[in-house]
Design a protein around this motif. Structure first.
Motif, PDB file in Angstrom:
ATOM      1  N   ALA A   1       2.020 -13.846   3.351  1.00 58.79           N
ATOM      2  CA  ALA A   1       2.464 -13.157   2.142  1.00 58.79           C
ATOM      3  C   ALA A   1       1.264 -12.663   1.338  1.00 58.79           C
ATOM      4  N   HIS A   2       0.268 -13.516   1.165  1.00 60.14           N
ATOM      5  CA  HIS A   2      -0.930 -13.133   0.425  1.00 60.14           C
ATOM      6  C   HIS A   2      -1.636 -11.960   1.109  1.00 60.14           C
ATOM      7  N   ALA A   3      -1.759 -12.021   2.440  1.00 58.05           N
ATOM      8  CA  ALA A   3      -2.404 -10.934   3.189  1.00 58.05           C
ATOM      9  C   ALA A   3      -1.655  -9.620   3.020  1.00 58.05           C
ATOM     10  N   ALA A   4      -0.340  -9.694   2.860  1.00 59.31           N
ATOM     11  CA  ALA A   4       0.485  -8.492   2.688  1.00 59.31           C
ATOM     12  C   ALA A   4       0.607  -8.065   1.229  1.00 59.31           C
ATOM     13  N   GLY A   5       0.109  -8.882   0.316  1.00 56.41           N
ATOM     14  CA  GLY A   5       0.172  -8.528  -1.106  1.00 56.41           C
ATOM     15  C   GLY A   5       1.533  -8.751  -1.743  1.00 56.41           C
ATOM     16  N   ILE A   6       2.311  -9.685  -1.176  1.00 58.14           N
ATOM     17  CA  ILE A   6       3.623 -10.010  -1.743  1.00 58.14           C
ATOM     18  C   ILE A   6       3.693 -11.504  -2.002  1.00 58.14           C
ATOM     19  N   SER A   7       4.709 -11.922  -2.713  1.00 59.47           N
ATOM     20  CA  SER A   7       4.866 -13.343  -2.990  1.00 59.47           C
ATOM     21  C   SER A   7       5.461 -14.061  -1.778  1.00 59.47           C
ATOM     22  N   PRO A   8       5.157 -15.341  -1.629  1.00 55.74           N
ATOM     23  CA  PRO A   8       5.786 -16.106  -0.547  1.00 55.74           C
ATOM     24  C   PRO A   8       7.308 -16.085  -0.629  1.00 55.74           C
TER      25      PRO A   8
ATOM     26  N   LEU B   1       8.579 -12.882   0.950  1.00 57.49           N
ATOM     27  CA  LEU B   1       8.535 -12.960   2.406  1.00 57.49           C
ATOM     28  C   LEU B   1       9.639 -13.874   2.928  1.00 57.49           C
ATOM     29  N   ARG B   2       9.854 -14.977   2.263  1.00 59.14           N
ATOM     30  CA  ARG B   2      10.926 -15.895   2.669  1.00 59.14           C
ATOM     31  C   ARG B   2      12.285 -15.189   2.634  1.00 59.14           C
ATOM     32  N   LYS B   3      12.524 -14.421   1.583  1.00 59.40           N
ATOM     33  CA  LYS B   3      13.793 -13.690   1.464  1.00 59.40           C
ATOM     34  C   LYS B   3      13.938 -12.638   2.559  1.00 59.40           C
ATOM     35  N   ILE B   4      12.854 -11.950   2.890  1.00 56.00           N
ATOM     36  CA  ILE B   4      12.919 -10.937   3.951  1.00 56.00           C
ATOM     37  C   ILE B   4      13.199 -11.618   5.288  1.00 56.00           C
ATOM     38  N   GLU B   5      12.474 -12.688   5.576  1.00 56.17           N
ATOM     39  CA  GLU B   5      12.636 -13.381   6.858  1.00 56.17           C
ATOM     40  C   GLU B   5      14.032 -13.971   7.046  1.00 56.17           C
ATOM     41  N   THR B   6      14.649 -14.395   5.970  1.00 57.73           N
ATOM     42  CA  THR B   6      15.978 -15.007   6.080  1.00 57.73           C
ATOM     43  C   THR B   6      17.111 -14.009   5.917  1.00 57.73           C
ATOM     44  N   GLY B   7      16.785 -12.748   5.667  1.00 56.32           N
ATOM     45  CA  GLY B   7      17.818 -11.726   5.525  1.00 56.32           C
ATOM     46  C   GLY B   7      18.420 -11.642   4.139  1.00 56.32           C
ATOM     47  N   ARG B   8      17.892 -12.426   3.184  1.00 60.71           N
ATOM     48  CA  ARG B   8      18.413 -12.361   1.815  1.00 60.71           C
ATOM     49  C   ARG B   8      17.893 -11.132   1.075  1.00 60.71           C
TER      50      ARG B   8
ATOM     51  N   PRO C   1      13.809  -4.266   2.283  1.00 55.56           N
ATOM     52  CA  PRO C   1      12.549  -4.275   1.526  1.00 55.56           C
ATOM     53  C   PRO C   1      11.948  -2.874   1.453  1.00 55.56           C
ATOM     54  N   GLY C   2      11.069  -2.689   0.499  1.00 53.59           N
ATOM     55  CA  GLY C   2      10.417  -1.401   0.315  1.00 53.59           C
ATOM     56  C   GLY C   2       9.525  -1.021   1.483  1.00 53.59           C
ATOM     57  N   PHE C   3       9.341   0.281   1.663  1.00 51.71           N
ATOM     58  CA  PHE C   3       8.534   0.802   2.754  1.00 51.71           C
ATOM     59  C   PHE C   3       7.115   0.236   2.711  1.00 51.71           C
ATOM     60  N   GLY C   4       6.498   0.246   1.546  1.00 50.66           N
ATOM     61  CA  GLY C   4       5.135  -0.267   1.409  1.00 50.66           C
ATOM     62  C   GLY C   4       5.040  -1.733   1.781  1.00 50.66           C
ATOM     63  N   THR C   5       6.058  -2.507   1.440  1.00 52.47           N
ATOM     64  CA  THR C   5       6.084  -3.923   1.796  1.00 52.47           C
ATOM     65  C   THR C   5       6.103  -4.099   3.304  1.00 52.47           C
ATOM     66  N   ILE C   6       6.912  -3.312   3.981  1.00 55.36           N
ATOM     67  CA  ILE C   6       7.007  -3.396   5.440  1.00 55.36           C
ATOM     68  C   ILE C   6       5.693  -2.975   6.086  1.00 55.36           C
ATOM     69  N   ILE C   7       5.075  -1.924   5.594  1.00 58.63           N
ATOM     70  CA  ILE C   7       3.788  -1.479   6.129  1.00 58.63           C
ATOM     71  C   ILE C   7       2.749  -2.585   5.984  1.00 58.63           C
ATOM     72  N   CYS C   8       2.675  -3.192   4.810  1.00 58.18           N
ATOM     73  CA  CYS C   8       1.696  -4.257   4.572  1.00 58.18           C
ATOM     74  C   CYS C   8       1.979  -5.490   5.433  1.00 58.18           C
ATOM     75  N   LEU C   9       3.242  -5.832   5.613  1.00 58.99           N
ATOM     76  CA  LEU C   9       3.582  -6.958   6.489  1.00 58.99           C
ATOM     77  C   LEU C   9       3.217  -6.641   7.938  1.00 58.99           C
ATOM     78  N   GLY C  10       3.478  -5.424   8.361  1.00 56.17           N
ATOM     79  CA  GLY C  10       3.095  -5.020   9.712  1.00 56.17           C
ATOM     80  C   GLY C  10       1.600  -5.151   9.934  1.00 56.17           C
ATOM     81  N   GLU C  11       0.826  -4.726   8.963  1.00 58.73           N
ATOM     82  CA  GLU C  11      -0.633  -4.843   9.069  1.00 58.73           C
ATOM     83  C   GLU C  11      -1.060  -6.307   9.090  1.00 58.73           C
ATOM     84  N   ALA C  12      -0.472  -7.124   8.226  1.00 56.03           N
ATOM     85  CA  ALA C  12      -0.838  -8.542   8.154  1.00 56.03           C
ATOM     86  C   ALA C  12      -0.482  -9.275   9.435  1.00 56.03           C
ATOM     87  N   LEU C  13       0.569  -8.836  10.112  1.00 59.08           N
ATOM     88  CA  LEU C  13       1.042  -9.515  11.320  1.00 59.08           C
ATOM     89  C   LEU C  13       0.678  -8.759  12.602  1.00 59.08           C
ATOM     90  N   ASN C  14      -0.090  -7.675  12.456  1.00 57.10           N
ATOM     91  CA  ASN C  14      -0.497  -6.861  13.601  1.00 57.10           C
ATOM     92  C   ASN C  14       0.714  -6.345  14.382  1.00 57.10           C
TER      93      ASN C  14
END
Length: 89
Positions: free
Chosen positions: A34-41, A44-51, A55-68
């Motif tokens: 979450a920190h690497a992607a610039g979002i709160s834990p 990320l927990r809400k995105i991972e669990t489907g709650r 999510p916003g486009f920028g959030t997904i881009i940053c998560l993709g970069e953080a997770l390769n």
């Protein structure tokens, strides 16, 4: 402006995306990713669990970069196409 409720298809797409992110994170600490992607834990927990299924486009881009994860794989998972989570496993 009122946001329209998500469709069942959009909710399911969010679940697929969350599962892919959870799988890609594997043994990495949720807070670290979450920190690497610039979002709160919690976000990320809400995105991972489907709650948070949309999510916003920028959030997904940053998560993709953080997770390769390539953007194409994230998009394919969202769409439910052949390059989805099942193909990644």
């Amino acid at each position: 402006m009122v946001r329209q409720p998500l469709t069942p298809e959009q909710i399911e797409a969010g679940r697929r995306l969350g599962a892919l992110l959870r799988h890609a994170r594997a043994g990495r600490d949720l807070a670290e990713v979450a920190h690497a992607a610039g979002i709160s834990p919690e976000t990320l927990r809400k995105i991972e669990t489907g709650r948070l299924p949309s999510p916003g486009f920028g959030t997904i881009i940053c998560l993709g970069e953080a997770l390769n994860l390539p953007v194409q794989e994230l998009a394919a998972t969202w769409r439910g196409s052949d390059l989805s989570l099942e193909a990644a496993l």
